[in-house]
Motif scaffolding. Sequence first.
Motif, PDB file in Angstrom:
ATOM      1  N   GLN A  60      81.494  89.976  66.280  1.00  0.00           N
ATOM      2  CA  GLN A  60      81.726  88.551  66.541  1.00  0.00           C
ATOM      3  C   GLN A  60      81.773  87.757  65.239  1.00  0.00           C
ATOM      4  N   GLN A  62      84.191  90.667  75.313  1.00  0.00           N
ATOM      5  CA  GLN A  62      83.232  89.560  75.423  1.00  0.00           C
ATOM      6  C   GLN A  62      81.768  90.016  75.401  1.00  0.00           C
ATOM      7  N   THR A  63      81.521  91.300  75.465  1.00  0.00           N
ATOM      8  CA  THR A  63      80.140  91.789  75.477  1.00  0.00           C
ATOM      9  C   THR A  63      80.091  93.173  74.853  1.00  0.00           C
ATOM     10  N   SER A  64      78.898  93.720  74.782  1.00  0.00           N
ATOM     11  CA  SER A  64      78.709  95.048  74.185  1.00  0.00           C
ATOM     12  C   SER A  64      79.017  96.123  75.220  1.00  0.00           C
ATOM     13  N   LEU A  74      73.567  95.484  70.652  1.00  0.00           N
ATOM     14  CA  LEU A  74      73.790  94.039  70.533  1.00  0.00           C
ATOM     15  C   LEU A  74      74.115  93.658  69.089  1.00  0.00           C
ATOM     16  N   ALA A  83      71.840  86.749  73.582  1.00  0.00           N
ATOM     17  CA  ALA A  83      71.932  87.802  74.598  1.00  0.00           C
ATOM     18  C   ALA A  83      70.544  88.215  75.094  1.00  0.00           C
ATOM     19  N   TRP A  96      77.727  94.555  68.366  1.00  0.00           N
ATOM     20  CA  TRP A  96      78.626  93.556  68.975  1.00  0.00           C
ATOM     21  C   TRP A  96      78.577  92.232  68.206  1.00  0.00           C
ATOM     22  N   GLU A 156      69.993  89.774  80.052  1.00  0.00           N
ATOM     23  CA  GLU A 156      71.114  90.347  80.789  1.00  0.00           C
ATOM     24  C   GLU A 156      70.821  91.779  81.234  1.00  0.00           C
ATOM     25  N   THR A 165      67.952  93.085  78.770  1.00  0.00           N
ATOM     26  CA  THR A 165      67.859  92.818  77.327  1.00  0.00           C
ATOM     27  C   THR A 165      66.624  92.021  76.935  1.00  0.00           C
ATOM     28  N   GLY A 221      75.488  93.286  80.525  1.00  0.00           N
ATOM     29  CA  GLY A 221      75.869  92.098  81.287  1.00  0.00           C
ATOM     30  C   GLY A 221      77.025  92.275  82.249  1.00  0.00           C
ATOM     31  N   SER A 241      76.925  99.283  79.117  1.00  0.00           N
ATOM     32  CA  SER A 241      77.558  97.957  79.117  1.00  0.00           C
ATOM     33  C   SER A 241      76.494  96.893  79.338  1.00  0.00           C
ATOM     34  N   THR A 253      73.471  85.401  67.592  1.00  0.00           N
ATOM     35  CA  THR A 253      74.219  85.989  68.703  1.00  0.00           C
ATOM     36  C   THR A 253      73.349  86.970  69.483  1.00  0.00           C
TER      37      THR A 253
END
Length: 985
Positions: free
Chosen positions: A644, A743-745, A637, A687, A640, A692, A757, A727, A725, A683
């Motif tokens: 961002q 859009q996600t890790s 996370l 998450a 990622w 997620e 998470t 989410g 992955s 961020t």
Amino acid sequence: MAASVAAAAGRLRRAIRRSRPWWGPSRRPLSSEPPPARAAAVRDAFLSFFRDCHGHRLVPSASVRPRGDPSLLFVNAGMNQFKPIFLGTVDPRSEMAGFRRVANSQKCVRAGGRHSDLEDVGRDLSHHTFFEMLGNWAFGGEYFKEEACSMAWELLTQVYGIPEDRLWVSYFGGDPKAGLDPDLESRDIWLSLGVPASRVLSFGPQENFWEMGDTGPCGPCTEIHYDLAGGVGAPQLVELWNLVFMQHNREADGSLQPLPQRHVDTGMGLERLVAVLQGRRSTYDTDLFSPLINAIHQGCGAPPYLGRVGAADEGRTDTAYRVVADHIRTLSVCIADGVSPGMSGAPLVLRRILRRAVRFSSEVLRAPPGFLGSLVPVVVETLGDAYPELQKSSAQIANLVSEDEAAFLASLQRGRRIIDRTLRHLGPSDVFPAEVAWSLSLSGDVGLPLDLVELMLEEKGVQLDSAGLARLAQEEAQRRAQRAEPVQEQGLRLNVHALGELQRRGVPPTDDSPKYNYSLRPSGAYEFGTCEAQVLQLYTEDGTAVASVGEGQRCGLLLDRTNFYAEQGGQASDRGYLVRVGQQDVLFPVARAQVCGGFILHEAVAPECLKVGDQVQLHVDKAWRLGCMEKHTAIHLLNWALRQALGPSTEQRGSHLSPEQLRFDVATQAPLTPEQLRAVEGTVQEAVGQDEAVYMEEVALAHTAHVPGLRSLDEIYPDPVRVVSVGVPVAQALDPASQAALQTSVELCCGTHLLRTGAIGDLVIIGERQLAKGTTRLLAITGEQAQQAREVGQSLAQEVEAAAERLSRGSRDVVEAQRLSKDVGRLTDAVDTAVMPQWQRRQLQATLKVLQRRANTAVRKLEIGQAAQKTQELLQRHSEGPLIVDTVSTESLSVLVKVVRQLCEQAPGTSVLLLSPQPLGHVLCACQVAQSATPAFTAEAWALAVCSHMGGKAWGSRVVAQGTGSTADLEAALSTARAYALNQL
């Protein structure tokens, strides 16, 4: 006023008498007095007395979890929440800044850390890990000794009705070494209240001088004691109430300075007070504990509680009653305040308390499974009215206690079998092996606290090898230090020859797929499967292949399969233990697992013989593995979130993680700004808050080649490769048309991860540094540690705001300005070293830098002004002559130096030496020699001659010097100064 106070006191007495009587199951009050007051009425009477009779504001108890104070594991005294007032760091705009006289009943826990009663609980009739501290405070000189003593005496004798002839008092008898006089003021107050001189005792600093810490506010205290003997034979005194008068400040150099504002801080343990009022010799015989004692008796079927201690307590039954009753109170209060059993800090202490309670309830009291959780409603019934958070969290507390109890019961039984088996092999004078005790404490499924192992051995009259235990603890500390900044450990490894021999024999690589066999229960707890395997090869420490290893030998084990994660991809190795199939009572602790050419080598210690071909069962340390899983998912996370914040081209340069913290190296064009660091944390928090799902799947490496946003490192990956992955299901994430990986890790990774998470809890970046140009290393923590770091940051931010506010108001004099400047310096040191959010540290450091400049400027201006005034006074006294030797009243050596300098500027050709007397006989010295008098006459030699006379030291140059010393005869020091100067001139 006196009439209204008397009326209020009368109402309180009547309320106490109306409280329902309580009678113990097998005991009667020690006197024929009216039925004793219930504890709730005693607590209410204290609070009502100070509110209604003496105008105190009632404040609620603080949480037992310290907020922003890393020096404490738990709140352990009533004064903890008021430390900002005592230290002068309270925000002037806060509600607390308006406190003048307050009272409360504070929840306190003394377990772990510097003040711990954990080991003593159960052994006697009075120690507790949780207790309530009744206290009243007066801040900023609102009232002081006379009022505090009078209120205490009035409450004890008139409201609670304790006979005056049962009360003794003690006061501070002085400390000649520290230059502290006896507190005769307190003594005289007690005498004026009617306490006979024979019951007023004086003691030294160890008993009657209270200090907050190595530095900070402190002062004499006076204590009120109760005589259990009641005049029959020698007095048996127990302390009831401690009244502390904060009037000094302990400086960093150990000296004591008077506080600008004095405070009163008092504390009286409710449990001991109730015991006195209910006529009990033990706090466990009061109605604070009797409902629990009764519930334990009914739930266990153990013999009734008889209050025995030591050798009289056969089978330690009464000890167990006390341990369980105390510990379930502590567990309930702590969990209600947000501290749950865990693996470090306060949660680890709470875990020890829970396991201690489980052991005594199940093994000594023969309680049924789930018993501890059934006691929680009894705690809520006795304490819930005073502390409503217990009522609110009752079900949650009971569930958590029951879950942890069930998890530990099997481990306890296994631990007991291992201890018994080891004892059968010991000789009469042998000590219990440290290695076995250590493996019991470290192994994830067993996890017996070392103090509990020691207690179990003590009951059997066996000593633990304490020297060996200390050695093992030191080795563990060294390993922890290495994990904080990882280096290549010199563990057991397979060399090229050993690998070649395995390949020649056709031994297949180790199957480590069982490391991914874990699941998430509906309760949120993780379940890790065991793994059965066969020993294929054994190795000695030097790498020699052997068919068997003997007792106490450190060895390497090669198995056909394993559920241990071997260190790779930046994730620390699992640890745990293995047992032989069919022999569960012999643990082989596994310290680490390493990958060597596709084979996984387990580094273990063999408590007895192990042979090639043996079938074994492997158990990973669950808490350790879960800590690694949390950190690894958090790293993904974080990776990622950095993309961002910094852009999609941001690249990872490396990482390392262990249960304690994670380290992440990232390529950056410039150091991250505080705003970027905060955004990254935000961020990750988002998450985590969404809890997620984390999807993991093995796919063909070719399917990952052209996925936009997929994170991977510049290394060789296996085929098939594992994809993680967050989410989004892996198949959807790998669909090039979905753009999900943007859009996600989504990463290629062989590590072990959480399945959701939310278990991360929180993430805080606590440090950053530049490794090389273009590479930044970030350090981060998660979960409870992250939450504590945020609280520390918030607390320090409030202190910085308070300092800024004080600076804006200005200082009245040099002393106040210097204190503020020192406070800013202390704050700067605290911010530099605290475990706190890095973005907040950078912001506060910038603010403090400005504040320090402003504070220093204010000090200089006030010092120059004060020096000018002193200079004029001295010039009027010394109008002529080549020499000025005199005393000046100032608290600052800096001011003294400025006075000397200004005198020499305004009276050229004059040589000046000034002394300034300080508290406790200390003396400051500063001097300057006229240019015309040098080089024969030097300032440094002049100051040295005078300060040596005073037993001190001096430093400086030929022209200007300063020094310090101590003397009770200032005139002799001045005479020495004049004589030396005249001789030189």
